[in-house]
Design a protein around this motif. Structure first.
Motif, short mmCIF file in Angstrom:
data_model
loop_
_atom_site.label_atom_id
_atom_site.label_comp_id
_atom_site.label_asym_id
_atom_site.label_seq_id
_atom_site.Cartn_x
_atom_site.Cartn_y
_atom_site.Cartn_z
N ARG A 153 50.28 35.78 43.17
CA ARG A 153 49.23 36.07 43.66
C ARG A 153 49.34 35.90 45.46
O ARG A 153 49.28 36.72 46.24
N TRP A 191 37.55 38.34 38.10
CA TRP A 191 38.76 39.12 37.28
C TRP A 191 39.54 37.82 36.76
O TRP A 191 40.15 37.27 37.37
N ASN A 193 38.97 35.02 35.15
CA ASN A 193 38.74 33.73 35.41
C ASN A 193 37.43 33.33 34.81
O ASN A 193 36.61 34.04 34.80
N ASP A 222 37.33 40.21 31.35
CA ASP A 222 37.83 39.06 30.47
C ASP A 222 37.75 39.44 29.02
O ASP A 222 37.15 40.17 28.35
N ASP A 243 45.67 44.05 32.84
CA ASP A 243 44.86 44.04 33.97
C ASP A 243 45.33 45.10 35.29
O ASP A 243 44.69 45.55 36.18
N ALA A 247 43.42 47.75 37.45
CA ALA A 247 43.09 47.88 38.81
C ALA A 247 43.60 49.25 39.25
O ALA A 247 42.89 49.87 40.10
N ILE A 313 36.13 40.05 45.15
CA ILE A 313 36.77 39.96 44.00
C ILE A 313 37.25 38.28 43.62
O ILE A 313 37.72 37.76 44.70
N HIS A 314 36.83 37.85 42.43
CA HIS A 314 37.41 36.38 42.37
C HIS A 314 38.04 36.66 41.21
O HIS A 314 37.78 36.69 40.19
N TRP A 315 39.55 36.12 41.38
CA TRP A 315 40.49 36.44 40.39
C TRP A 315 41.08 34.93 39.76
O TRP A 315 41.05 33.96 40.50
N VAL A 319 46.10 36.73 36.04
CA VAL A 319 46.65 37.79 36.74
C VAL A 319 48.24 37.58 36.94
O VAL A 319 49.04 38.40 36.74
N ALA A 329 48.84 41.82 40.91
CA ALA A 329 48.20 41.14 41.93
C ALA A 329 48.15 41.90 43.20
O ALA A 329 46.99 42.18 43.80
N ILE A 332 45.54 44.71 42.42
CA ILE A 332 43.99 44.12 42.54
C ILE A 332 43.80 43.91 43.89
O ILE A 332 42.48 44.32 44.56
#
Ligand code: SF4
Ligand code: SF4
Lengths: 748, 109
Positions: A153, A191, A193, A222, A243, A247, A313-315, A319, A329, A332
């Motif tokens: 990421r 996302w 997590n 998830d 994922d 995205a 976005i909290h990933w 990912v 990554a 996203i």
């Protein structure tokens, strides 16, 4: 609470690594009585956690004073794996290590020693420092297939945006949620997590909850129905590893429905037309079939996210563990750029180390700043994987882990002779194909393990074991985004030394000319210089400090102010000065400049034959509130809460297989078989099982062949190596491997 | 003294187990002894799966008198990661309850 009575003192410090285990950042008050830690309280004046704490830190006294802690250096007395050890002095330990590793360096070159760490914590600084002092380019998370933890990421963000970005929960401001500069995100995509049990990558999970209280609507991606999913507007329960397709479908909706931020895209981005063309093949219909998520939900999620401003976005790490993790990554990250959410309040805030202080290198640029261009270049030439993967050569400084283990076994292109293993329980923790790593490490001439407890790795392969200090015992520093903070020592336990202390001493012996620091504090003070503060000053201030307005490590909209680029011009720190949907760096690194989707190595699409035999997707690695990876299984208050190595299996799937809740089962595939206790629950997808990682039984025999039970319960035996992305980073198949589950007739 | 209690906003209780361990540390309770225990309620009876957590103060909960008499919040309330616990006179807590759905009030003693 008797503050000053009976000689009780309170030390304010920062949590990072041993003890809590985690990525740290919390402020705590350590209550110390007669030199002994008696209690830990959260520091209510610390902006990170505002007085709150997790279970692991609250159980710190049980960790620090655990009867099994390593308290002094030891050398192996019997054969490897016999569990026979002799206590030695630090002098003897340092002398032996110096002599052995110098011999190896003289004979085979410094590159023949691997410097192995676990997840990115306090250790990154001291271990890279030691590796470079010794002269080895092979700093590696050995066992972590594809280096699939944050590095992919980071690489994607660095390449396309020139900086890293994180969900903005006001963490760059002292006043946090009350800071006038900040506004909460209106929508958050959580996302891949689960922010509740742990705090990933310098982010305190419960910050998301604070944003929810302030009105943020949540979309959860998830395969499990987590608590967060149950509180979400939309839950996309996707097939593990897909994922990237999701995205791209969201980008499809956002672009085709013209929901993107026209002004931002027009002025600050590059390659929009190419991205637009690319996403056309990722229609919600097609992606619905790939991901298992209903088409309507994909469209609605894209609309909700794009129409909310600010949105964030909290990933999470899954990912990175997708096939082609670096391109997933990228896909996203493009979403927050398409919607103009980059570096605005409540969006994705650009995260830089506070005051520009470097604890350990996050990019080749920082590596070069610390060690000089010539030196880094020379090392890179020898680094494992750098010749094959341009990204490995040009981003960060990790050796490629899947190639590293193969090279131990083959000796090609040069022999590997020793491993320095610090804060990583490779065999009980991150290593995919555990047996391969076991055989590889056994083959080496000399292994040193630095840790807080004996574990399967130290027992199986160590020749020397060194006792590491926990955070209340040590001096360290932290600039992982903000605030800048120091770890202040409060107690002493046995003869334990901090990783910095150990590595500085050895670095001086390996490279006497270059290492000028006489003490750890001197080193820290040197690194703190950009902030104009010393260790003692920060410690006296409560251990932390926020960067001021106007500094390039302080938000917002720095691309407009010319704070991101070395030339001081507005824009981003990329080749074009813009956010690159079409990445020049990826092109330079022989990669597709645009994001795409690729199937997992084993899946219903790629290997339908295999699916007949192994019909379930084995996702591993769900987090526990009371453990950090393979740590804490010996801490009574923690183990009580999460006592058994379980497998989560859907209620219907379990019924079909005749498996009842709490029954022991085999989870198996062609690579092996492990035992787990079934947790029958509707919260996991019927076609997926979740197998928590990092399990070993510290209460059982640590000697061979048992090795604390890893061969019975460690799920990573079922996961292959060699599935890395085309970039070399990402793609470890920790969440996508196929398996089957069957009932075990007799109990464990 | 007026009766005091714990108000839990279970819209936001995440089931993080912090209250349990904070209590254990405060009172030095060994394994097997709990001053507060988190319960998980998973239901499939709606059109989606619901997950709720409710921490239940046991008979061992003394509402942290040793702390509150010095003006320090109970160990669980202070450390709760979701900030979803309140301590105070029942009379006051009820006022919050009037305004906030998904709350539960415990008066353990
Ligand atoms: S108020 Fe004190 S005694 Fe009661 S549950 Fe909370 S921490 Fe335990
Ligand atoms: S500490 Fe708070 S959020 Fe965590 S389980 Fe207890 S009440 Fe719930």
């Amino acid at each position: 609470m008797n503050k000053d009575q009976e000689g009780e003192k309170i030390v304010r410090t920062t949590v990072w690594s041993p003890g809590a285990g985690c990525h740290g950042g919390c402020g705590v008050k350590l209550h110390v009585k007669n030199g002994r830690l008696v209690k830990v309280e959260g520091d209510e004046n610390h902006p990170w956690n505002q007085g709150r704490l997790c279970p692991r830190v609250l159980a710190l006294t049980q960790y620090v004073y655990h009867p099994d802690r390593l308290l002094y250096p030891m050398k192996r007395a019997g054969e490897r794996g016999e569990g026979k050890w002799t206590r030695i002095s630090w002098d003897e330990a340092f002398d032996t290590i110096e002599k052995k590793l110098k011999e190896i360096r003289d004979q085979f070159g410094a590159e023949s020693v691997l410097f192995c760490q676990g997840t990115g914590r306090d250790i990154g600084g001291p271990i890279s420092f030691l590796a470079y002092a010794y002269g080895s380019p092979n700093w590696v998370q050995l066992g972590l297939a594809g280096q699939s933890c944050y590095t992919p990421r980071l690489a994607a963000m660095f390449a396309t945006q020139g900086d890293y970005a994180v969900l903005d929960a006001g963490q760059f401001y002292e006043k946090r949620y009350d800071a006038p500069e900040w506004t909460p995100p209106k929508c958050i995509i959580v996302w891949a997590n689960n922010p509740v049990p742990t705090c990933p990558d310098a982010f305190h999970g419960h910050w998301v909850v604070e944003c929810m209280k302030r009105g943020a609507k949540v979309i959860t991606v998830d395969t499990r129905t987590t608590w967060m999913a149950s509180r979400s507007e939309i839950h996309l329960q996707i097939r593990p590893g897909t994922d990237g397709a999701l995205a791209l479908a969201m980008a499809h909706v956002i672009i085709n429905e013209k929901l993107y931020d026209k002004e931002f895209v027009e002025n600050w981005t590059f390659g929009f037309d190419e991205l637009k063309e690319r996403v056309q093949e990722y229609t919600p219909e097609r992606v619905s079939a790939i991901t298992w998520a209903p088409k309507e939900k994909i469209i609605n999620a894209a609309r909700l996210y794009a129409k909310s401003k600010p949105a964030s976005i909290h990933w999470g790490l899954p990912v990175d563990q997708c096939p082609e993790g670096t391109t997933v990554a990228q896909a996203i990250a493009h979403l927050w750029c398409l919607t103009g959410n980059l570096d605005i309040p409540g969006g994705e805030v650009i995260a830089r180390p506070a005051f520009g202080v470097t604890t350990y290198p996050f990019s080749s640029h920082e590596l070069t700043a610390l060690y000089g261009e010539e030196f880094v270049k020379k090392l890179t030439g020898k680094r494992i994987g750098a010749k094959v993967y341009p990204m490995v050569a040009n981003f960060r400084g990790w050796a490629q882990p899947d190639m590293a283990v193969d090279q131990i076994l083959t000796g090609d292109p040069y022999p590997i002779k020793a491993a320095w293993i610090q804060t990583t329980n490779i065999l009980g923790g991150q290593a995919a194909d555990t047996r391969k790593h076991y055989e590889a490490l056994k083959k080496l001439d000399f292994n040193v393990v630095v840790d807080t407890f004996h574990n399967p790795t130290s027992m199986a392969v160590a020749d020397i074991v060194l006792p590491a200090a926990t955070f209340p015992e040590k001096e360290s520093f932290r600039s992982w985004w903000a605030p800048l903070s120091v770890v202040v020592p409060a107690i002493k336990v046995g003869e334990c030394k901090s990783d910095w202390e150990i590595n500085l001493e050895l670095a001086r012996r390996f490279n006497p000319g270059a290492i000028r620091y006489k003490s750890v504090k001197e080193l820290i003070n040197d690194r703190l210089k950009p902030a104009g503060v010393t260790f003692d000053e920060l410690a006296a201030e409560g251990s932390w400090m926020m960067p001021p307005e106007g500094h390039s490590s302080k938000p917002y909209r720095r691309y407009e102010k010319g704070l991101l680029r070395a030339d001081g011009k507005p824009g981003f720190n990329t080749p074009t000065g813009k956010v690159e949907f079409w990445s020049k760096k990826y092109e330079e690194w022989d990669l597709d400049p645009l994001p795409y989707y690729d199937e997992p190595p084993e899946s219903e699409v790629r290997t339908p034959e295999l699916l007949k035999e192994y019909p379930l997707v084995m996702a591993t690695g769900r987090r526990s509130s009371v453990y950090f990876h393979s740590e804490h299984r010996m801490i009574p208050w923690m183990r009580e809460i999460d006592p058994d190595p379980i497998v989560e299996i859907n209620t219907k799937t379990a019924a079909d297989l005749g498996i009842g809740d709490g029954e022991w089962v085999y989870v198996e595939n062609r690579r092996g078989r492990i035992k787990r206790k079934a947790k029958v629950t509707p919260t996991i997808h019927p076609k997926v099982v979740m197998v928590p990682h990092g399990w070993w039984y510290p209460e059982t025999d640590g000697r061979e062949p048992n090795l604390f039970g890893i061969w019975d319960i460690n799920c990573n035996q079922l996961i292959p190596t060699g599935t890395q992305s085309r970039s070399g980073f990402g793609g470890g198949a920790y969440k996508t491997t196929l398996c089957r589950v069957r009932k075990l007739e007799k109990e464990r | 003294m007026a009766r005091h209690g714990l108000l839990i906003d279970y819209e936001y209780c995440t089931g993080c187990h912090t209250c349990e361990v904070a209590c254990k540390q405060e009172h030095n309770y060994p394994v097997g002894k709990w001053g507060i225990k988190v319960n998980e309620i998973v239901l499939e009876t709606f059109d989606k799966i619901t997950i709720d957590y409710i921490p239940f103060p046991t008979d061992l909960c003394n509402l942290c008198v040793q702390r509150t008499k010095e003006g320090i919040p109970p160990a669980c309330v202070k450390h709760c990661q979701a900030g979803c616990m309140m301590y105070g006179p029942v009379k006051e807590l009820v006022k919050t309850m009037e305004k906030k759905p998904k709350t539960v009030l415990f008066a353990p003693r």
